[in-house]
Design an enzyme around this catalytic site. Structure first.
Site, PDB file in Angstrom:
ATOM      1  N   HIS A 150      35.400  -0.758   0.123  1.00  0.00           N
ATOM      2  CA  HIS A 150      36.012   0.484   0.601  1.00  0.00           C
ATOM      3  C   HIS A 150      36.102   0.488   2.131  1.00  0.00           C
ATOM      4  O   HIS A 150      37.153   0.826   2.701  1.00  0.00           O
ATOM      5  CB  HIS A 150      35.180   1.671   0.107  1.00  0.00           C
ATOM      6  N   GLU A 151      35.006   0.098   2.793  1.00  0.00           N
ATOM      7  CA  GLU A 151      34.999   0.114   4.257  1.00  0.00           C
ATOM      8  C   GLU A 151      35.950  -0.931   4.835  1.00  0.00           C
ATOM      9  O   GLU A 151      36.625  -0.684   5.833  1.00  0.00           O
ATOM     10  CB  GLU A 151      33.574  -0.103   4.779  1.00  0.00           C
ATOM     11  N   HIS A 154      39.309   0.478   4.990  1.00  0.00           N
ATOM     12  CA  HIS A 154      39.588   1.231   6.222  1.00  0.00           C
ATOM     13  C   HIS A 154      40.005   0.283   7.344  1.00  0.00           C
ATOM     14  O   HIS A 154      40.939   0.563   8.097  1.00  0.00           O
ATOM     15  CB  HIS A 154      38.346   2.016   6.653  1.00  0.00           C
ATOM     16  N   ASP A 160      40.979   7.464   3.560  1.00  0.00           N
ATOM     17  CA  ASP A 160      40.362   7.987   2.338  1.00  0.00           C
ATOM     18  C   ASP A 160      41.391   8.738   1.508  1.00  0.00           C
ATOM     19  O   ASP A 160      42.270   9.419   2.048  1.00  0.00           O
ATOM     20  CB  ASP A 160      39.217   8.948   2.686  1.00  0.00           C
TER      21      ASP A 160
END
Length: 215
Positions: A150-151, A154, A160
């Protein structure tokens, strides 16, 4: 004797001269027709044997390579490598690899006691950002692999999307704690592909927006 007069043809010298002229004319016509036929045959052979023009080869999209440094990732180093592998298998326009000694670092991964967070990209080969691998989310039961994937999302330019769906990697902590999905969905992969569809030589401005994934 049979006389030529009976056929209405003149006799003597004028007949011979006219016949010779007609023969020369016919001979000239035959040569012209032969030359035309030869040229036509040659043209047909050239057209038939000509190979079609080859289409210009399409240059493959340039692949952007981003390096990460895990020297401050603590106990999460192996998970960080697995998270990079997730994205390397999911997209083709960008790769995340561990920086070699002395190599420029694009993404620094730091383990701390807060919530996971990261600089929002897309980070370019000449740019840099940070991922904080927050232990608080791990302590609450969230999947470490889902967290780092997930990071990294980014870092690659994905914000998000708190849909609450486990199938959405960028839904983050809005999905149930039991969600272990670390794979980007087709839309998320497509966005990253577009973000890195063309190589960008420089990072024009420093990336300063940090996205926190606190529940």
């Amino acid at each position: 004797m049979v006389s030529a007069i009976g056929f209405g043809l003149p006799t003597g010298g004028p007949l011979i001269g006219r016949s010779t002229s007609m023969l020369k004319t016919k001979s000239t016509l035959r040569r012209i027709l032969t030359l035309v036929a030869a040229n036509a045959a040659l043209g047909a052979a050239v057209v038939a044997g000509a190979a079609p023009a080859a289409a210009a080869p399409t240059a493959p999209a340039a692949v952007t390579t981003l390096t990460y440094d895990d020297s401050l990732a603590g106990e999460f180093k192996s998970v960080v490598a697995d998270g990079a592998a997730v994205w390397n298998a999911a997209v083709t326009n960008v790769r995340i690899v561990k920086a070699a000694a002395g190599q420029r670092v694009n993404i620094r991964v730091i383990a701390d006691d807060g919530w996971p967070r990261a600089t929002l990209g897309p980070i370019r080969a000449s740019g840099s950002g940070t991922v904080w691998f927050g232990r608080r989310a791990v302590q609450q039961g969230y999947s470490p692999l889902r967290i780092i994937a997930h990071e990294f999302g980014h870092s690659l330019g994905l914000p998000d999307r708190r849909t609450g769906l486990c199938a959405d990697l960028m839904s983050g902590s809005s999905a149930p704690v039991t969600c272990a999905n670390a794979q980007p969905n087709p839309t998320e992969r497509s966005v990253v592909q577009r973000n890195y569809a063309t190589a960008v030589a420089t990072q024009d401005t420093a990336l300063t927006l940090v996205v926190s994934d606190a529940a």
